[in-house]
Design a protein around this motif. Structure first.
Motif, short mmCIF file in Angstrom:
data_model
loop_
_atom_site.label_atom_id
_atom_site.label_comp_id
_atom_site.label_asym_id
_atom_site.label_seq_id
_atom_site.Cartn_x
_atom_site.Cartn_y
_atom_site.Cartn_z
N UNK A 1 1.01 -1.26 0.32
CA UNK A 1 -0.02 -0.28 -0.15
C UNK A 1 0.92 1.28 0.06
N UNK A 2 2.01 1.23 0.21
CA UNK A 2 2.84 2.33 0.02
C UNK A 2 3.66 2.90 -1.12
N UNK A 3 3.39 3.94 -1.47
CA UNK A 3 3.91 4.14 -2.88
C UNK A 3 4.44 5.36 -2.81
N UNK A 4 5.86 5.88 -1.84
CA UNK A 4 6.32 6.49 -1.52
C UNK A 4 7.20 6.28 -2.59
N UNK A 5 8.18 7.26 -2.94
CA UNK A 5 9.04 6.09 -4.32
C UNK A 5 10.79 6.88 -3.45
N UNK A 6 11.03 7.29 -2.29
CA UNK A 6 11.69 8.22 -1.51
C UNK A 6 12.06 7.11 -0.58
N UNK A 7 10.62 6.52 -0.09
CA UNK A 7 11.13 6.08 1.75
C UNK A 7 10.70 4.85 1.16
N UNK A 8 11.16 3.66 1.77
CA UNK A 8 10.80 3.06 2.09
C UNK A 8 10.27 2.05 3.60
N UNK B 1 0.22 6.70 7.73
CA UNK B 1 1.87 6.87 9.34
C UNK B 1 2.55 6.43 9.18
N UNK B 2 2.58 5.39 8.72
CA UNK B 2 3.40 3.96 8.03
C UNK B 2 4.65 4.99 7.60
N UNK B 3 4.83 6.40 6.42
CA UNK B 3 6.06 6.62 5.38
C UNK B 3 6.18 7.40 6.76
N UNK B 4 5.81 8.19 7.25
CA UNK B 4 6.07 9.75 8.57
C UNK B 4 7.19 8.79 10.18
N UNK B 5 6.35 7.67 9.80
CA UNK B 5 7.20 7.29 11.19
C UNK B 5 8.50 6.47 10.31
N UNK B 6 8.40 6.38 9.29
CA UNK B 6 9.79 5.97 8.73
C UNK B 6 10.70 6.99 8.16
N UNK B 7 10.43 8.14 8.24
CA UNK B 7 10.80 9.59 7.68
C UNK B 7 11.36 9.84 8.36
N UNK B 8 11.27 10.07 9.99
CA UNK B 8 11.13 10.06 10.86
C UNK B 8 12.29 9.68 11.79
N UNK C 1 17.35 18.08 5.50
CA UNK C 1 17.33 16.99 4.55
C UNK C 1 15.50 16.68 4.23
N UNK C 2 15.48 16.07 3.04
CA UNK C 2 14.73 15.55 2.44
C UNK C 2 13.90 14.35 3.45
N UNK C 3 13.91 13.55 3.98
CA UNK C 3 13.82 13.33 5.16
C UNK C 3 12.68 14.00 6.23
N UNK C 4 12.97 14.40 6.67
CA UNK C 4 12.68 16.30 7.52
C UNK C 4 11.42 16.76 6.55
N UNK C 5 11.51 16.78 5.65
CA UNK C 5 10.61 17.39 5.16
C UNK C 5 8.98 16.79 4.37
N UNK C 6 9.73 15.34 4.21
CA UNK C 6 8.90 14.25 3.84
C UNK C 6 7.93 14.04 5.53
N UNK C 7 8.77 13.90 6.57
CA UNK C 7 8.61 13.85 7.93
C UNK C 7 7.16 15.09 8.07
N UNK C 8 7.90 16.30 7.88
CA UNK C 8 6.71 17.40 7.92
C UNK C 8 5.50 17.41 7.13
N UNK C 9 5.32 17.33 5.71
CA UNK C 9 4.71 16.71 4.68
C UNK C 9 3.78 15.51 5.58
#
Length: 130
Positions: free
Chosen positions: A10-17, A59-66, A84-92
């Motif tokens: 169900x995860x579609x983010x192309x940066x986060x795994x 939720x899964x992507x936010x936790x991964x970004x964190x 950094x991109x992960x902080x940007x992703x977390x905020x988004x």
């Protein structure tokens, strides 16, 4: 007992795994949310509604970004990009979660045959003042 609302598919983010622990967190969160409406397992909608699945993937992507914040090696200390991109992703993701969670209700988690009356304060209580 955690229910399975989302999977890694169900995860579609192309940066986060996201890892299994991020998926487990999201499913635990959604299980608690469903139970907060005083639903029992048989009353919870499966497959979940699109909004519930969306919240789970956010939720899964936010936790991964964190977990990844601070590990972006492309951040420039004297260039234009200092966050950094992960902080940007977390905020988004956090912003998207806050917005979507405010819109979720009983009907997003319950099966069609379950009525909201008597379920965790859901429904209308008429008060009369004599």
């Amino acid at each position: 007992m955690n229910l399975t609302f989302i999977t890694i598919d169900d995860i579609t983010d192309n940066i986060l795994n996201p890892l299994d622990k991020h998926i487990e967190y999201a499913n635990s969160y959604l299980t608690d949310k469903a139970y907060s409406f005083n639903l029992v397992v048989d009353e919870i909608r499966f497959p979940p509604s699109d909004r519930v699945k969306r919240l789970g993937s956010l939720l899964a992507c936010r936790e991964c970004a964190l977990d990844m914040v601070g590990s972006d090696t492309t951040v420039m200390t004297d260039g234009k990009r200092t966050e950094d991109i992960y902080l940007q992703k977390y905020k988004l993701y956090d912003e998207l979660i806050q917005d979507l969670e405010g819109k979720l209700g009983f009907e997003d988690f319950a099966t069609d045959d379950v009525k909201p009356q008597g379920k965790a304060g859901v429904g209308i209580i008429n008060l009369s003042r004599a």
